[in-house]
Each structure stands twice: as structure tokens, then as C-alpha cells.
Design a protein around this motif. Structure first.
Motif, PDB file in Angstrom:
ATOM      1  N   ALA A  26       5.111   3.508   5.726  1.00 22.15           N
ATOM      2  CA  ALA A  26       3.712   3.310   5.360  1.00 22.15           C
ATOM      3  C   ALA A  26       2.785   4.006   6.356  1.00 22.15           C
ATOM      4  O   ALA A  26       1.790   4.637   5.962  1.00 22.15           O
ATOM      5  CB  ALA A  26       3.395   1.815   5.295  1.00 22.15           C
ATOM      6  N   GLY A  27       3.087   3.895   7.646  1.00 26.70           N
ATOM      7  CA  GLY A  27       2.280   4.564   8.654  1.00 26.70           C
ATOM      8  C   GLY A  27       2.325   6.075   8.513  1.00 26.70           C
ATOM      9  O   GLY A  27       1.300   6.767   8.667  1.00 26.70           O
ATOM     10  N   LEU A  41       7.422  -0.277   7.107  1.00 20.76           N
ATOM     11  CA  LEU A  41       6.155  -0.158   7.825  1.00 20.76           C
ATOM     12  C   LEU A  41       6.019   1.215   8.475  1.00 20.76           C
ATOM     13  O   LEU A  41       4.925   1.799   8.500  1.00 20.76           O
ATOM     14  CB  LEU A  41       6.052  -1.256   8.888  1.00 20.76           C
ATOM     15  CG  LEU A  41       5.977  -2.693   8.369  1.00 20.76           C
ATOM     16  CD1 LEU A  41       5.881  -3.663   9.545  1.00 20.76           C
ATOM     17  CD2 LEU A  41       4.799  -2.869   7.423  1.00 20.76           C
ATOM     18  N   ALA A  61       4.272   3.655  -0.863  1.00 19.24           N
ATOM     19  CA  ALA A  61       3.076   3.975  -0.083  1.00 19.24           C
ATOM     20  C   ALA A  61       2.264   5.089  -0.736  1.00 19.24           C
ATOM     21  O   ALA A  61       1.020   5.056  -0.731  1.00 19.24           O
ATOM     22  CB  ALA A  61       3.483   4.372   1.338  1.00 19.24           C
ATOM     23  N   PHE A 109      -3.567  -2.176   4.476  1.00 18.93           N
ATOM     24  CA  PHE A 109      -2.741  -3.342   4.173  1.00 18.93           C
ATOM     25  C   PHE A 109      -2.057  -3.179   2.819  1.00 18.93           C
ATOM     26  O   PHE A 109      -0.870  -3.495   2.661  1.00 18.93           O
ATOM     27  CB  PHE A 109      -3.593  -4.616   4.178  1.00 18.93           C
ATOM     28  CG  PHE A 109      -2.810  -5.863   3.905  1.00 18.93           C
ATOM     29  CD1 PHE A 109      -1.976  -6.403   4.873  1.00 18.93           C
ATOM     30  CD2 PHE A 109      -2.888  -6.488   2.670  1.00 18.93           C
ATOM     31  CE1 PHE A 109      -1.235  -7.552   4.618  1.00 18.93           C
ATOM     32  CE2 PHE A 109      -2.159  -7.640   2.400  1.00 18.93           C
ATOM     33  CZ  PHE A 109      -1.335  -8.173   3.377  1.00 18.93           C
ATOM     34  N   ALA A 153       0.871  -0.836   3.143  1.00 22.65           N
ATOM     35  CA  ALA A 153       2.025  -1.494   3.767  1.00 22.65           C
ATOM     36  C   ALA A 153       2.716  -2.449   2.800  1.00 22.65           C
ATOM     37  O   ALA A 153       3.948  -2.497   2.733  1.00 22.65           O
ATOM     38  CB  ALA A 153       1.571  -2.245   5.022  1.00 22.65           C
ATOM     39  N   GLU A 213       6.585  -2.138   1.500  1.00 26.87           N
ATOM     40  CA  GLU A 213       7.568  -3.211   1.708  1.00 26.87           C
ATOM     41  C   GLU A 213       8.164  -3.685   0.381  1.00 26.87           C
ATOM     42  O   GLU A 213       9.388  -3.850   0.251  1.00 26.87           O
ATOM     43  CB  GLU A 213       6.900  -4.398   2.416  1.00 26.87           C
ATOM     44  CG  GLU A 213       6.541  -4.155   3.865  1.00 26.87           C
ATOM     45  CD  GLU A 213       7.734  -4.281   4.807  1.00 26.87           C
ATOM     46  OE1 GLU A 213       8.855  -4.586   4.340  1.00 26.87           O
ATOM     47  OE2 GLU A 213       7.539  -4.077   6.019  1.00 26.87           O
ATOM     48  N   ALA A 242      10.269   3.168   0.259  1.00 28.72           N
ATOM     49  CA  ALA A 242       8.982   2.787   0.847  1.00 28.72           C
ATOM     50  C   ALA A 242       7.978   3.930   0.762  1.00 28.72           C
ATOM     51  O   ALA A 242       6.785   3.696   0.527  1.00 28.72           O
ATOM     52  CB  ALA A 242       9.175   2.352   2.297  1.00 28.72           C
ATOM     53  N   ILE A 292      11.064  -3.346   9.398  1.00 25.56           N
ATOM     54  CA  ILE A 292      10.246  -2.384  10.132  1.00 25.56           C
ATOM     55  C   ILE A 292      10.237  -1.011   9.456  1.00 25.56           C
ATOM     56  O   ILE A 292       9.215  -0.314   9.453  1.00 25.56           O
ATOM     57  CB  ILE A 292      10.756  -2.245  11.581  1.00 25.56           C
ATOM     58  CG1 ILE A 292      10.539  -3.561  12.339  1.00 25.56           C
ATOM     59  CG2 ILE A 292      10.061  -1.098  12.299  1.00 25.56           C
ATOM     60  CD1 ILE A 292       9.086  -3.958  12.478  1.00 25.56           C
TER      61      ILE A 292
END
Length: 223
Positions: free
Chosen positions: A80-81, A77, A27, A38, A41, A45, A23, A74
Motif C-alpha cells: 500500500a505504501g 501495508l 491498492a 487509510f 491500506a 489488506e 495487495a 505487514i
């Protein structure tokens, strides 16, 4: 068979680590492409879960694990954050990311092969789905980012070959009834080390025999 190789808790933890690192790579590409939050994310994913989703759909493991385990969904995500806020720092530890990515490649090509075999596929088909598990997310990532998939580019260090080696090692162990925690671990290590060596020494797959230069290709395309 898979449950004989790793305990469920260990298998789950390894899966989450691999998903997290994949991930991160998705990202980071989204940030380089100037995607919004978006898009970051989505690429996280897809990169993390795409290969496993493809495998599960092909073998009939419905619904796929990505939709039955909240942790699988999760974790990308969270990655990504992390990249959204800290991408300059993540870029600076790209070498470390590459190491963990290589570990994820080795892990997923092995577990993907074993899971496909458990669902009744033959050895060759199981190895093919093991490869797809390991590299499928990266292919989808590049397609969504409007790039030629790294898997198909001659100017990128070997990626599919290490996964093929890991998957092939697994099916050979199955064929000769020697698959266990030790031999599966060795298959993971083989793929992992080969990928690291490819990164270190820039090993690449050969192009067509007597292939003309890239400049000649560009010239012929222009005409």
C-alpha cells in the motif's frame, strides 16, 4: 501433506509474494477510486488476506494465519505504501503485475485446496475453498470499492476458471494418491498459464444461451 509439498521457508516466501501482488491490485483500485491513505491500506489488506481468512475461518484454523504471522499483515501495508507514493510507475508496469497476480492465483488455489483437505474436508469442499482462497480477496475488494465483483462480470477475462482448474487438479491428484511437489507444481502452472492465456486472448465465460444484447438489457431495465 502441505509440508510434504514445500518446505516451510519456501511456502512462506511464496505466500508473501502472492500476498504482495494481490495487495498491489487492491491498492491500485483504491487509488483509481480516489481513496485516502487509510482506504488504500484497507483495500490492500482485504485483497491480500481476505480469501485466506475466509478459508481459515471455515475450516476452523483459528486464529487465522494472517493474525499469527506478522509478515502476512505487514506485507500488504508495504504494498500500500509503495502504491501510495509510486502509483503512476506501478500503473505503467501493469502487465508485470498481472503476471505475478496470475502466479498468486495459481499458488493460492492449490495451497488453499490442500489446507482445506488437511483439515478434514471432502474433495469437493476442499476444491471450493481452494477457489475461495484464490479469488475471495478480490471479491471483497470490489464490494468495498462499490463495484460489481470482477468475478461475476462477463466482460472480464477468465479469472475463476483458472483457479477452478488448479483446485480440481489438486483434488484429482489427492483422489488418485499422486499429490506431490511435482504434481502440485503442475497444478499451479496450469492455473497460471490458463490465466495468462485468458489475458492475452481475452477469453471470457459464455453468457446465457441466446442472450440479448447489452443495449436491449438497458432498454428493458429503463422500462
Amino acid at each position: 501433506m502441505l509440508t510434504e509439498l514445500f518446505t516451510p521457508s519456501v511456502q512462506h516466501a511464496l505466500d508473501l509474494v502472492g500476498i504482495f501482488v494481490f495487495a498491489i491490485s487492491g491498492a491500485l483500485l483504491a487509488v483509481r477510486k480516489n481513496f485516502d491513505v487509510f482506504g488504500i491500506a484497507v483495500l490492500a489488506e482485504v485483497t491480500a488476506l481476505g480469501g485466506g481468512l475466509f478459508r481459515d475461518v471455515m475450516i476452523g484454523a483459528i486464529p487465522p494465519a494472517a493474525f499469527t504471522d506478522l509478515g502476512y499483515f505487514i506485507t500488504p501495508l508495504f504494498a500500500a505504501g509503495l502504491v501510495f507514493f509510486l502509483h503512476p510507475h506501478v500503473e505503467r508496469i501493469q502487465v508485470g503485475v498481472n503476471v505475478f497476480d496470475a502466479a498468486g492465483l495459481g499458488l493460492f488455489c492449490v495451497t488453499g485446496t490442500v489446507k482445506a483437505y488437511e483439515y478434514g474436508l471432502g474433495l469437493t469442499s476442499s476444491a471450493a475453498l481452494g477457489l475461495a482462497t484464490a479469488v475471495g480477496g478480490g471479491v471483497l475488494r470490489d464490494v468495498l470499492a462499490n463495484e460489481v465483483p470482477s468475478l461475476l462480470r462477463w466482460d472480464r477475462d477468465l479469472y475463476a476458471v483458472p483457479a477452478i482448474v488448479g483446485a480440481t487438479t489438486v483434488v484429482l491428484c489427492i483422489r488418485f494418491d499422486t499429490l506431490n511437489a511435482v504434481t502440485s507444481g503442475l497444478a499451479v502452472i496450469a492455473a497460471f498459464v490458463l490465466r495468462l492465456l485468458a489475458l492475452r486472448f481475452h477469453w471470457r465465460a459464455p453468457r446465457a444461451y441466446n442472450r440479448s444484447s447489452a443495449r436491449a438489457e438497458e432498454g428493458s431495465a429503463a422500462t
